[in-house]
Every structure is written in C-alpha cells, then in structure tokens.
Design a protein around this motif. Structure first.
Motif, PDB file in Angstrom:
ATOM      1  N   PHE A  32       0.829  -1.219   0.000  1.00 32.02           N
ATOM      2  CA  PHE A  32       0.000   0.000   0.000  1.00 32.02           C
ATOM      3  C   PHE A  32       0.856   1.259   0.000  1.00 32.02           C
ATOM      4  CE2 PHE A  32      -2.819  -3.234   1.868  1.00 32.02           C
ATOM      5  CZ  PHE A  32      -3.827  -3.184   0.918  1.00 32.02           C
ATOM      6  N   LEU A  33       2.185   1.082  -0.043  1.00 34.50           N
ATOM      7  CA  LEU A  33       3.085   2.249  -0.060  1.00 34.50           C
ATOM      8  C   LEU A  33       3.716   2.356  -1.442  1.00 34.50           C
ATOM      9  CD1 LEU A  33       4.756   1.566   3.418  1.00 34.50           C
ATOM     10  CD2 LEU A  33       2.878   3.151   2.908  1.00 34.50           C
ATOM     11  N   HIS A  34       4.576   3.325  -1.577  1.00 39.82           N
ATOM     12  CA  HIS A  34       5.299   3.512  -2.841  1.00 39.82           C
ATOM     13  C   HIS A  34       6.019   2.208  -3.191  1.00 39.82           C
ATOM     14  CE1 HIS A  34       8.450   4.842  -5.580  1.00 39.82           C
ATOM     15  NE2 HIS A  34       7.669   5.902  -5.852  1.00 39.82           N
ATOM     16  N   PRO A  35       6.096   1.824  -4.469  1.00 41.41           N
ATOM     17  CA  PRO A  35       6.724   0.544  -4.851  1.00 41.41           C
ATOM     18  C   PRO A  35       8.154   0.396  -4.323  1.00 41.41           C
ATOM     19  CG  PRO A  35       5.595   1.502  -6.733  1.00 41.41           C
ATOM     20  CD  PRO A  35       5.502   2.505  -5.637  1.00 41.41           C
ATOM     21  N   ASP A  36       8.831   1.489  -4.080  1.00 44.90           N
ATOM     22  CA  ASP A  36      10.190   1.384  -3.523  1.00 44.90           C
ATOM     23  C   ASP A  36      10.217   0.581  -2.232  1.00 44.90           C
ATOM     24  OD1 ASP A  36      11.358   2.751  -5.516  1.00 44.90           O
ATOM     25  OD2 ASP A  36      12.175   4.374  -4.262  1.00 44.90           O
ATOM     26  N   PRO A 137      13.902   0.537 -11.638  1.00 46.06           N
ATOM     27  CA  PRO A 137      14.897   1.263 -10.840  1.00 46.06           C
ATOM     28  C   PRO A 137      14.250   1.772  -9.552  1.00 46.06           C
ATOM     29  CG  PRO A 137      14.136   2.598 -12.685  1.00 46.06           C
ATOM     30  CD  PRO A 137      13.399   1.315 -12.783  1.00 46.06           C
ATOM     31  N   ILE A 138      15.022   1.686  -8.459  1.00 43.98           N
ATOM     32  CA  ILE A 138      14.548   2.246  -7.187  1.00 43.98           C
ATOM     33  C   ILE A 138      14.507   3.770  -7.332  1.00 43.98           C
ATOM     34  CG2 ILE A 138      15.170   2.596  -4.765  1.00 43.98           C
ATOM     35  CD1 ILE A 138      14.312  -0.226  -5.159  1.00 43.98           C
ATOM     36  N   ALA A 139      13.366   4.341  -6.988  1.00 42.87           N
ATOM     37  CA  ALA A 139      13.212   5.780  -7.185  1.00 42.87           C
ATOM     38  C   ALA A 139      13.931   6.587  -6.114  1.00 42.87           C
ATOM     39  CB  ALA A 139      11.728   6.139  -7.198  1.00 42.87           C
ATOM     40  N   LYS A 153      19.165   1.929  -8.562  1.00 39.73           N
ATOM     41  CA  LYS A 153      19.506   0.507  -8.741  1.00 39.73           C
ATOM     42  C   LYS A 153      18.348  -0.244  -9.398  1.00 39.73           C
ATOM     43  CE  LYS A 153      21.424  -3.327  -6.047  1.00 39.73           C
ATOM     44  NZ  LYS A 153      22.721  -3.461  -6.733  1.00 39.73           N
ATOM     45  N   LEU A 154      18.674  -1.128 -10.320  1.00 41.83           N
ATOM     46  CA  LEU A 154      17.641  -1.922 -10.978  1.00 41.83           C
ATOM     47  C   LEU A 154      17.347  -3.169 -10.147  1.00 41.83           C
ATOM     48  CD1 LEU A 154      18.492  -1.897 -14.797  1.00 41.83           C
ATOM     49  CD2 LEU A 154      16.475  -0.941 -13.677  1.00 41.83           C
ATOM     50  N   VAL A 155      16.111  -3.352  -9.761  1.00 42.43           N
ATOM     51  CA  VAL A 155      15.742  -4.533  -8.954  1.00 42.43           C
ATOM     52  C   VAL A 155      14.481  -5.164  -9.546  1.00 42.43           C
ATOM     53  CG1 VAL A 155      16.740  -3.616  -6.824  1.00 42.43           C
ATOM     54  CG2 VAL A 155      14.341  -3.141  -7.377  1.00 42.43           C
ATOM     55  N   PRO A 156      14.232  -6.472  -9.210  1.00 44.43           N
ATOM     56  CA  PRO A 156      13.000  -7.105  -9.684  1.00 44.43           C
ATOM     57  C   PRO A 156      11.792  -6.352  -9.133  1.00 44.43           C
ATOM     58  CG  PRO A 156      14.502  -8.748  -8.812  1.00 44.43           C
ATOM     59  CD  PRO A 156      15.089  -7.416  -8.463  1.00 44.43           C
ATOM     60  N   ASP A 157      10.765  -6.257  -9.948  1.00 40.42           N
ATOM     61  CA  ASP A 157       9.607  -5.455  -9.561  1.00 40.42           C
ATOM     62  C   ASP A 157       8.571  -6.323  -8.843  1.00 40.42           C
ATOM     63  OD1 ASP A 157       7.679  -3.600  -9.240  1.00 40.42           O
ATOM     64  OD2 ASP A 157       7.557  -3.021 -11.356  1.00 40.42           O
ATOM     65  N   VAL A 158       8.846  -6.581  -7.575  1.00 36.93           N
ATOM     66  CA  VAL A 158       7.949  -7.432  -6.786  1.00 36.93           C
ATOM     67  C   VAL A 158       6.585  -6.770  -6.619  1.00 36.93           C
ATOM     68  CG1 VAL A 158       7.621  -8.453  -4.510  1.00 36.93           C
ATOM     69  CG2 VAL A 158       9.837  -8.590  -5.624  1.00 36.93           C
ATOM     70  N   PHE A 159       6.628  -5.466  -6.489  1.00 36.09           N
ATOM     71  CA  PHE A 159       5.363  -4.713  -6.357  1.00 36.09           C
ATOM     72  C   PHE A 159       4.438  -5.029  -7.530  1.00 36.09           C
ATOM     73  CE2 PHE A 159       2.990  -0.882  -7.593  1.00 36.09           C
ATOM     74  CZ  PHE A 159       2.214  -0.687  -6.446  1.00 36.09           C
ATOM     75  N   SER A 160       4.974  -4.933  -8.709  1.00 39.06           N
ATOM     76  CA  SER A 160       4.144  -5.183  -9.885  1.00 39.06           C
ATOM     77  C   SER A 160       3.762  -6.649  -9.989  1.00 39.06           C
ATOM     78  CB  SER A 160       4.882  -4.761 -11.148  1.00 39.06           C
ATOM     79  OG  SER A 160       5.136  -3.381 -11.099  1.00 39.06           O
ATOM     80  N   MET A 161       4.721  -7.513  -9.619  1.00 34.25           N
ATOM     81  CA  MET A 161       4.424  -8.944  -9.686  1.00 34.25           C
ATOM     82  C   MET A 161       3.178  -9.278  -8.867  1.00 34.25           C
ATOM     83  SD  MET A 161       6.676 -12.058  -8.089  1.00 34.25           S
ATOM     84  CE  MET A 161       6.321 -11.644  -6.406  1.00 34.25           C
TER      85      MET A 161
END
Lengths: 256, 645, 258
Positions: A32-36, A137-139, A153-161
């Motif tokens: 529920f927070l920013h994807p970061d 990328p981490i914002a 940094k480029l990381v897997p997008d667990v939020f979107s997953m």
C-alpha cells in the motif's frame, strides 16, 4: 514420543509459523506504499548475507513439516483411541475452529504450495513472471529499510508482480487467497491460544485474554493478508498507476 | 459362642499403648509369606489393604464396584472428627471419647471408643500427609467446624466432600501398593462365602461379576470391611449396591452379629417423592447450623405455600422441645421429632400412602441475617443438589427434609482386636458394631473407618498372624474339602435362584421388604410391629424362593442375579434385626420402642437389663437366633440420661 | 411434584458380551414421573423387561448421589446427559418432555471396552493413578497436620482438582478419547501441595506415560471434557500438567534421572 511431547512440537512450530506470518503480513502491507518500499525490501531479503535467506527458508520448512507430520500422527492416534463414535452427535462448548483444525490445516498446506509456486518459484502464470523480471529502478523514496541509498539501482519489480498476480484477469487467484486467509483465520483463532495451553502457559484468567488476543491477531492477519488480493483485484492500490504489467519486458534479463 | 472382648489391662488411657506393646510381631523378612484377604475397599478396607501391603504382607483386596474408588465411604459429606484441639476450645481425647460414648447412649465398649479418640489425631496427620486437601484458613492452618451435636469445633472437612477426599487418599495409597505388587486388586468381585478350615477363617468364595466365574481364595486371615446394612430398608442413603451379604454369610458361618437393631435414621434427607424412588439422598447435617426446622401448627396449612404461612402459625418443634440444642439436636432425637409431627398429620410435601412425610428446613432467617452469598458459599453445592433432585430453589422456598436410614451401628461382633467370633475373621468399619453404641455422632464414621484401617488392623492382624507358624503361612490349600463345600454352597444357591423362573422381580421383593422394615422396625418399634414384621418377612421370603424371576444366564454380567442374591440375604437378615429389636425391651439411641418412653416422648433406657451387647448366633433360616451377651462395664464414665433440652 | 407423566421412546444400545456385536433396540416406556431420576427410569424399564421375559439392560451405578462416579451412559450424544455439572444419576426426567426419543449409548473409547449393554470397563483410569497418582508416604510417618501451613488459595485449588469423581465422562466426550482432564486433575492436586512436591517430576513423567500406554488419545484443547465434567474440573489443570511435564522432561534430559 509421548502425547505431550507431540503437543509441544505442535505448539512450538505453531509459534514459529505464527511469528512468520505476522512478519510476512507486515512486509506485505508495504504494497500500500510507494513501490520502492516493497521492491527494496524484497531485494534486501533476497540478498541477505551468510545465506540467511536459505537458513530461514529451511527453518520454516522444517517447522511446517514437523507441524504437519506431528498433526498427522496425532490424528491417527486419536482415531485409534476412539474407533467407534456415537450415533447421536452433540457439541458442548468446542468452537467450530477447534474442531476443524485438521481440515483448515490441510487446505492451508495446499495454499502454501500454490503460494510458493505462484510468487516464489513463479511457475504458475507467465504474466506474474514477466512482471517480476521487468526490472525497475529504485526511485529513492525514503523507506524504513533505507532505499534512498539504493536510488537508481535496478531490482526485480515485486510490487508489480503481486499487483499483476492479483489483478482482475486472475480473479480466481485472489478469491483463492482470500478464502485461504479466512481458513488461516479459523486455524489461528484456535491455534494461537491453544499453543499456550499446550505449553502450560495458560490459566482461567489468561485463557480469556489469550482467546481474545488470538481472535484479534487472527482477524488482523486476515484483514492484513486478504486486503492485498482484494484491493489488487479491484485495481485500487494507492500506487496502482506504477504497476508495470510486464508487457514491455526486456527478454534477456537474468535474476539478480 | 464365646465372647472374650480381650480388653487390655491398665488404665483406660494406657490400654492401647499396652496392647500395642504386648502384641506379637512378624519379622519384616517373613511378612511376605503371610497372605491377607480384605473384602471391601472403602475407608476401612482400602486403608487396611494399603497399610498391610505397605507392611509387606501379601494382600488381596476385593470390591463389587468397577474400582476401589467407588466404595460408599465416598458419599460422606460433613467431615471427620479428631481431638486435635486446634481451636483451643477445650477439646481433648477424653472429651471426644466421652461425647462418643454418651452420643452412643452408653451402649459401646469404653476401651474401643477411647482408642478411637486416641488415634483420631493420627488420622488427620496421615490424611494431610497423603494429600487430602482439607479446608484451611488464610494463615494456612486447618479449619474446623462444629458438627452434629458437639459443643466443640473438632470436625475437619473438605468442602461437602470429606468422605470422597478421605477415600481417595486411601485409594491412592492402595493404588501405590497395587503398582508395587503388594496388593492384588479384584474389582467386580462379590464375596459370597467365608471358608473356615478347622474352625478358622482361611479364605473366601467370590463371584466374578463379569464372567460369572466362582473363585476360591485362600489366605491366612480374612478382613471384612463391607459396610452396613441400611439397604434392608430398600430406601436409604446407602449406595444402590450396598448390601449385607458378606456380613450375613459370615454370620451364617458362625460370626456373631451384634446389636443389629441399632440403625441410624438421619434427619436431613430429601423426602421421598414417589413410588418410583430407588434411594434417598442425604443433605449434610451441617445445614442445621443455619436452617430452622418447622412444620405448620395446623394440619390444614400443610398443603399451602410455606412462604404464605405466617410466623405465628409455624411450629419450630426442635427449638421448642430442645431449647439448648435447638436445631442441632442429635440425629436420633431430631429424626424422631420429625416423625412425630408428621404422624400428627402436620407433615409437608408429597403425600405417600396418604401421609405427608416432610418437614421444612428454612434458611430465610439466615439469609436475612448473613446474606444470600454467605449461605451460598457455605451450602451452595447442597442447594444445587436439592434443586437437581426436587426441582425447587431452596433460597426462595424452605427445603423439605425427612429422616432416612443412613448408618448402621450394629454389625459383626468383634473383640478389642476387631476379630469376630470366628478366629481369623476380622471386621472393620461400619461392618463391625464396635464404636458407636446405639447412635453414631456426626463425623464419626469416617473417623472409625480410617482408625480401623490405618491404625488398628495393621497391629492386630500382625499379632494374629504371628500366632500362625511360619511353616504354615500362605500354605492353605484352596482345593481342600472346606473350600469345595463352600463353593458348592454358593453354586447351589445361585442355581436354585436361577432355576425358579417365576414372575416376581427381585427389586419388587426388596421394595416390599423395605416397607415392612421401615414401618415396623424403623424409627419407632413395638412388640406388635416387630412380631408382625417377623411373620411377614417369613412369608415374603417364601414368595421370593418360589417365584423370583432372574432372566439371563449366570455366566455373564447379570444385574438381577446380583440383586437377587443380596435381597435373599436381606430377607434372612431382616428377621434377625427384628428379633434383636424385639428382644431389646428398652429405648436406646436409634432404637426406639414405643413401650419405653417418657410422657413427652423421650427414650427410656433400661441399663440394668440391657446395658449389654446382644450378640446373635445363627440357628438356621426361619429359626429364632440364639442370644449371647457381652456385658458393658463403665469404669470411666457415669451413665446418665442423655438430655439435650 | 407435578402430576403429569412422560411417555418416552428409548433407543438403547444392547450388547450381550464384550466380543459380541451390539445394536440399538427401541423400547417404549410410559407413565414416567418427571420427579424420577434417569436411573430410576432405567430401573422401571428393567422391571418392564423382566415382566416381558426379556433381559434387563445392564448399566453401572452405585451411590446415586453424584459422587461415586460409577454411573456412565451417553444420553443423546452427551455423557451424563445435556445438563451441566450433573451425573446421570442426578439427571431427572423433568429435563425431558413427553414424547421424547432418548438415545442411550455406552461411553465410547478404545480403552473403555463395552462389557455388556451400557457397562464399560474403566480400569485404565485406575492404572493411571497407580502409575503415580499418590504421595509416597508410610502410615505412621506423618508429622503434625498443622506443621506445614498451606495457603488457603492452594488448598482450595487443590480441592478443585481433587473433586474429580473418576467417572470417565471426559474421555467419553472427547473425540480423541483423551484422558488428560482426568490425569491432570490428580497430578495437579498432588503437585500443588507441599506434601506432593518431592515426587512431582516423577509423578508427571509416569502418569503421562501411563495415560499413553493405556491407549488414550491426545488433547486438542477443544474443551469438551471441561463442559461434560459433572464436577466442573477446569482445563487449567491440563495446562498445569503440560507445564509440569515439560519441566520434568527438561530436567530429565539434563540430569538423566527422574
């Protein structure tokens, strides 16, 4: 092993697993927070030093296996102890939850297997896998676990997953998760107080308190866990617009 | 029949000490060679079996229930007396002794009663050490209450379940000995005969109540701790299974039966509700501490709601007749007073055969004075029990109570060592006649049971066993002719009963016998009533043996066969009871002969003619028994008229 | 004292021998006084059966005042019947209505085999007590009863546990036929009292072992036993047993002895 020995195993492993699900839920609520928040958190968990991730995973696996094996042994012994039932059945004060532990437990095993395949192994839906691998990328939003230092940094997008995994197209997945969480609620509403009984840490005064605490924790876990598939299903996550559906994924990416 | 009471030498207070010193001992290493049979697992039997096992003897214990923990000692509610004087209220061994002798209306043996008072203090120590959770005060010390007509507070209690807790204490000790292999327990076994070899008790015959198997058991000594015979009245406070069989069959083998007419009718029981009833339930006598007993002054008020009867229309008859003891007058006196007012037609509650048999026990004043909570705290469980049974709320409406057969002071005659007139056959607890004379005081039954079991029998049995040469110890042959004869005797009785296949159920005969006994040999007896009873018992017995119906087989659980055997014995025993009551031409304790009363209905004793124990010798079924006498000598107390006015 | 009587249909479990097959047999019984107890109703049924030339129903009973623990029977699925804090012998027919059908079964549990009709064998409960439900103490060795003060709280709580009548309803009602309520009541009573402390650990280990060896099932903390118990023994004692056993076990692991 004596009957009480088995009860201690049930209680101690239950305690470990309850601790885990509470932590797991708190982690999940970062949806529920920013994807970061979610992405940096997931990245750090995945990259814990000294192989801690696997130590924890194996520990949990051991707890789950012990919990299940002991439960099966108990059920078998209990069946042996009462080979013939009554022709008229009556219940005096046992709660529905307490009498259905073995069934809620069984369905939860199925859920855990699916859940691991779904989000950990990511072997169930191509779209989920795609969303995960759409590195993001981490914002640099300030989070509790300090993602500011990871900015760019480029990381897997667990939020979107997760958002994709629970999106409307896979509505049945969300429904299954919500049902499973309802069963978890039932399982824990008896289990949390019961483990104190098994460990001998309960009396009349504390039974009432622990029963209430168990109910509150179980409700909180249900709301916490079920809210994510529910909200995702409706497409109402606060950062819904940041969900990367994974359609534009670069194909050659490897897991970090 | 020779009656040698074997009272030890010396002054009263020294007798037990002297006796213990003079008793012969069995070498510890030899104890395991001797075998002991204990029949009954209540306070006396359970404690004796456990203690004798602990001493090292080879013990076998038998009970008819499915576990030794069920013995009817468990039902005692009120408490257990002990001369501890923890209350600093002037109690002493001598006072407990004196109260017991006086309460027994001077018909018990001084030396025995003194010993009982003496060991009472050890009983409490023993019970506490074995984990009995007696009531305590906040400071951690044991609590006491006054009970059943005593002027001092010497009664120890565990809520309303003292008997249960004491019995379980003994049962636990017994269980420990069973686990150690010192005691072998035989549940669901009913003793059906005593075996004598050369005139000495050497074994018993039992029926396995599950398989029907008749077994022979041999031992060096046999102890009967088989309880009392109140079930001769059918309706009593005893357990449904209580019976006179063991004592009666021992009697038929030569054990003298002492004072069978001394039966205690307990004043505070729930009245009979109807013909369906199988037992009467006792409500602890402690209720009388706060309840007031009354009936309406006028018979026409009896059907009214008691709360609508004004104060001046009520007759608080115990307070009126016995101002100094009031509602706490002793059991025999209170019971009789209740019967009297009901006979006058002033009883309350359901009318059975046209007479209302009940009096009110009213807590309204106490509730007003102390509050409902205090009353609930003291007697809550009893009020609940009352409501369970009657469906009435005693906080709002006075309880109804009526006397019911409860305890039997009479029993097998025993000498100071608790041995019957059959050598080698001992009797303990309610089964013997020893300590309570013609009336037992409250909280004394538990005391006697445990005294006999924990502290008397272990000494006296060792003394007896020491007379058996070591070479003969444990060597009794259960295949000998005496065992054969006894087994055949049991078998033929069973076969005979089974083969009648008549129309009358054993229960209906028992009910009929109970009515005869209650009406003719109950709270009031007379020459006419007793003569009539003897005739009617004979007829009933004849009908039983011609027309009893026992369905099923003898080699299975057969509840009617069990019942029939017990009823058959009651049918013989009841006659003895009436003969004794007829012979004892005086009123004394629980035995009230209408011919012997003062103008205001108080009992009149005749010490000169009946200051003795009547011991009866069996002379064949249907024949008058032979009376023997043990004179009672009082050296330490003055015989007086028991007055509670 | 009501004048109305009840006409009832009884479904009673009949089984001739332990190894024989049993079945329900239906009986009609009329004109039962609501003031009669359940066992008195059974007495009357038996009188009726004898009159018809049938064998009476065997059932266990003794004191008929709720304390000896001998009566059993599962009435409409509940040991000792539906009323709380009551044994079968204290259950009265005013708890039923005219025209009711009542199903009467024996206590069901593997360690309680049926011997005949409604009679079961409950001796495994005795063997649990024999394994450690006592205080090892010789007659004659006791010190003065007031030498060791015991606080009222402890004495009262020990009495709460000691109230157990050993009827086995806890086992009968438990879907697992667990004897934990029974075992824990005796264990807690003795473990709480100063006199029972010296052999507390030994008692805990032995009684639990005996409970298991006799084939009783496990506790799932559902509380049916507490609800069925005619004297209201609390689940708390099971918790106390669990704790005492855990402590004893840990001590044993480290010291090797118990």
């Amino acid at each position: 092993m004596t009957s009480l020995g088995k009860k201690y195993i049930m209680a101690v492993t239950g305690l470990i697993l309850v601790g885990f699900v509470i932590g797991h839920m708190l982690g999940n609520l970062q949806m529920f927070l920013h994807p970061d928040w979610m992405n940096a958190y997931a990245y750090k968990l995945q990259n814990l030093p000294y192989g801690l991730l696997w130590i924890v995973r194996l520990g949990l696996l051991a707890a789950v296996v012990a919990h299940i094996v002991t439960a099966v042994l108990l059920v078998l012994e209990n069946k042996r102890a009462r080979p013939q039932g009554y022709s008229v059945n009556a219940t005096l004060q046992a709660s529905f939850a307490s009498k259905t532990m073995r069934y809620t437990g069984l369905i939860l095993i199925a859920f855990i297997v699916f859940h691991i395949l779904h989000f950990t192994v990511r072997a169930t839906h191509a779209d989920v896998t795609a969303a995960y691998y759409a590195l993001t990328p981490i914002a640099g939003v300030a989070t509790m676990h300090g993602s500011a230092d990871m900015a760019g940094k480029l990381v897997p997008d667990v939020f979107s997953m997760v958002a994709v995994g629970f999106s409307a197209q896979f509505w049945y997945v969300s429904v299954f998760y919500i049902i499973a969480m309802a069963l978890l609620f039932l399982h824990l509403s008896h289990g949390i107080s019961s483990m104190f009984q098994s460990l001998g840490l309960r009396n009349k005064t504390w039974r009432l308190r622990l029963d209430r605490a168990a109910l509150i924790i179980a409700i909180a876990l249900f709301i916490g866990f079920a809210s994510i598939p529910a909200v995702s299903l409706l497409g109402l996550l606060p950062y819904q617009e940041m969900v990367n559906t994974g359609v534009t994924v670069p194909t050659a990416l490897t897991q970090p | 029949m020779k009656l040698d009471s074997k009272i030890p030498e010396g002054p009263l207070a020294q007798k037990w000490t002297n006796a213990k010193f003079n008793y012969k001992l069995v070498n510890p290493a030899n104890k395991r060679r001797y075998s002991v049979i204990v029949v009954g697992s209540g306070l006396a039997g359970g404690a004796a079996a456990a203690t004798l096992g602990e001493l090292g003897y080879n013990v076998k214990c038998f009970c008819y229930q499915d576990s030794p923990r069920r013995a009817h000692s468990i039902a005692a509610q009120g408490g257990i007396n002990a001369a501890k004087n923890y209350q600093n209220d002037g109690d002493s061994i001598f006072r407990l002794f004196y109260d017991t002798i006086k309460g027994g209306d001077f018909r018990s043996r001084e030396a025995n009663v003194y010993r009982l008072a003496e060991v009472s203090v050890d009983i409490i120590d023993q019970c506490v050490a074995s984990g009995v959770p007696f009531a305590r005060e906040y400071g951690g010390m044991l609590a006491n209450r006054s009970f059943g007509g005593a002027q001092v507070s010497r009664t120890f209690y565990a809520r309303g379940q003292t008997g249960q807790q004491l019995l379980l204490g003994a049962y636990q000790s017994l269980s420990r000995q069973i686990a150690l292999g010192q005691v072998k327990m035989y549940n669901r076994h009913e003793m059906l005969d005593v075996v004598k070899v050369d005139g000495v008790a050497k074994g018993i015959i039992t029926r396995n109540m599950v398989t029907g198997k008749i077994d022979r058991w041999a031992a060096d000594v046999v102890v009967l701790a088989t309880g009392g015979y109140s079930t001769v009245y059918f309706l009593s406070t005893n357990a449904a299974g209580c019976n006179v069989t063991a004592a009666w069959r021992a009697h038929k083998r030569g054990a003298g039966f002492a004072n069978p007419c001394f039966t205690q009718i307990h004043p505070t029981c729930i009245p009979q509700e109807g013909e369906h009833q199988s037992k009467l339930t006792l409500m602890s006598e402690s209720l009388r501490n706060d309840g007031r007993v009354w009936v309406p002054k006028k018979a026409e008020d009896c059907a009214k709601n008691p709360n609508d009867i004004p104060e001046d229309a009520r007759d608080y008859f115990l307070e009126r007749k016995y101002p100094s003891f009031g509602n706490l007058a002793p059991r025999d006196i209170s019971s009789r007073a209740a019967k009297e007012v009901c006979d006058e037609g002033r009883g309350v509650g359901a009318a059975i055969a046209g007479v209302r048999r009940g009096v009110y026990l009213d807590f309204a004043d106490s509730i007003k004075r102390l509050g409902k909570n205090v009353i609930a705290e003291r007697y809550g469980n009893l009020f609940d029990m009352y409501e369970n049974i009657t469906g009435e709320n005693a906080y709002e409406r006075p309880m109804r109570i009526y006397p019911a057969p409860h305890y039997t002071m009479g029993g097998l005659w025993v000498d100071y060592n608790l041995m019957t007139t059959v050598p080698g056959l001992f009797a303990a607890g309610e089964a013997n006649y020893s300590d309570h004379g013609a009336n037992r005081l409250g909280a004394s039954a538990l005391m006697q049971g445990l005294a006999d079991g924990y502290f008397v029998l272990p000494y006296t049995i060792s003394n007896y066993l020491a007379t058996i040469p070591l070479g003969q110890a444990g060597k009794i042959d259960p295949n000998g002719p005496d065992f054969e004869e006894a087994e055949n005797n049991v078998r033929s009785m069973t076969d005979k009963m089974m083969s009648i296949k008549g129309k009358t159920s054993p229960r209906s005969v028992h009910i009929e016998l109970g009515k005869i006994m209650w009406d003719n040999c109950g709270m009031a007896r007379s020459k006419e009533s007793l003569t009539d009873a003897i005739a009617r018992i004979g007829q009933l017995r004849e009908r039983f043996w011609n027309d009893v119906c026992i369905p099923g087989e003898a080699d299975n659980i057969n509840i009617e066969l069990e019942r029939a055997g017990r009823v058959a014995d009651h049918l013989e025993f009841a006659e003895l009871m009436c003969y004794d009551a007829l012979d004892r031409d005086e009123s004394c304790g629980g035995h009230f002969r209408l011919e012997h009363q003062t103008e205001d209905g108080e009992a009149v004793r005749h010490d000169d003619q009946y200051g003795h124990v009547s011991v009866w010798e069996f002379n064949g079924v249907g024949k008058a028994p032979v009376k023997h006498i043990e004179p009672l000598e009082y050296e330490n107390v003055q015989l007086g008229v028991r007055s509670y006015k | 004292m009501s004048a109305k009587t009840l006409n009832l249909t009884l479904r009673v479990w009949r089984q001739k021998k332990p190894e024989a097959a049993g079945q329900f047999v239906t009986y009609k019984i009329d004109k039962i006084s609501p003031d009669s107890s359940f066992l008195e109703m059974m007495d009357l049924l038996n009188e009726q059966l004898i009159e018809q030339g049938d064998e009476p129903v065997a059932f266990d009973h003794d004191c008929r005042e709720g304390i000896c623990g001998m009566c059993s029977m599962t009435i409409n699925g509940v040991p000792h019947g539906k009323n709380r804090l009551q044994t079968t012998c204290q259950l009265h027919m005013r708890s039923f209505s005219d025209g009711d059908t009542i199903t009467i079964e024996p206590f069901r549990a593997k360690p309680f085999p049926v011997m005949r009709d409604l009679v079961v064998d409950r001796t495994p409960l005795d063997s649990i007590i024999q394994s450690g439900g006592y205080i090892t103490q010789r007659v004659g060795s006791a010190e003065d009863a007031n030498a060791v003060p015991i606080s009222k709280t402890i004495a009262d709580k020990a009495m709460d546990a000691a109230a157990c009548i050993g009827c086995g309803a806890c086992v009968a009602v438990c879907p697992n036929a667990s004897a934990m309520l029974f075992t824990s009541a005796k264990m807690s009573q003795l473990n709480m009292l100063p006199q029972g402390k010296p052999e507390k650990d030994r008692r805990a280990l032995h009684m639990v072992q005996a409970m298991d060896d006799n084939g009783f099932g496990n506790c799932t903390n559902i509380g049916e036993c507490e609800a069925a118990c005619p004297v209201g023994i609390s689940l708390d004692f099971i918790a106390m047993m669990n704790r005492d056993y855990a402590v004893a076990k840990v001590k044993k692991i480290f010291s090797g002895a118990a």
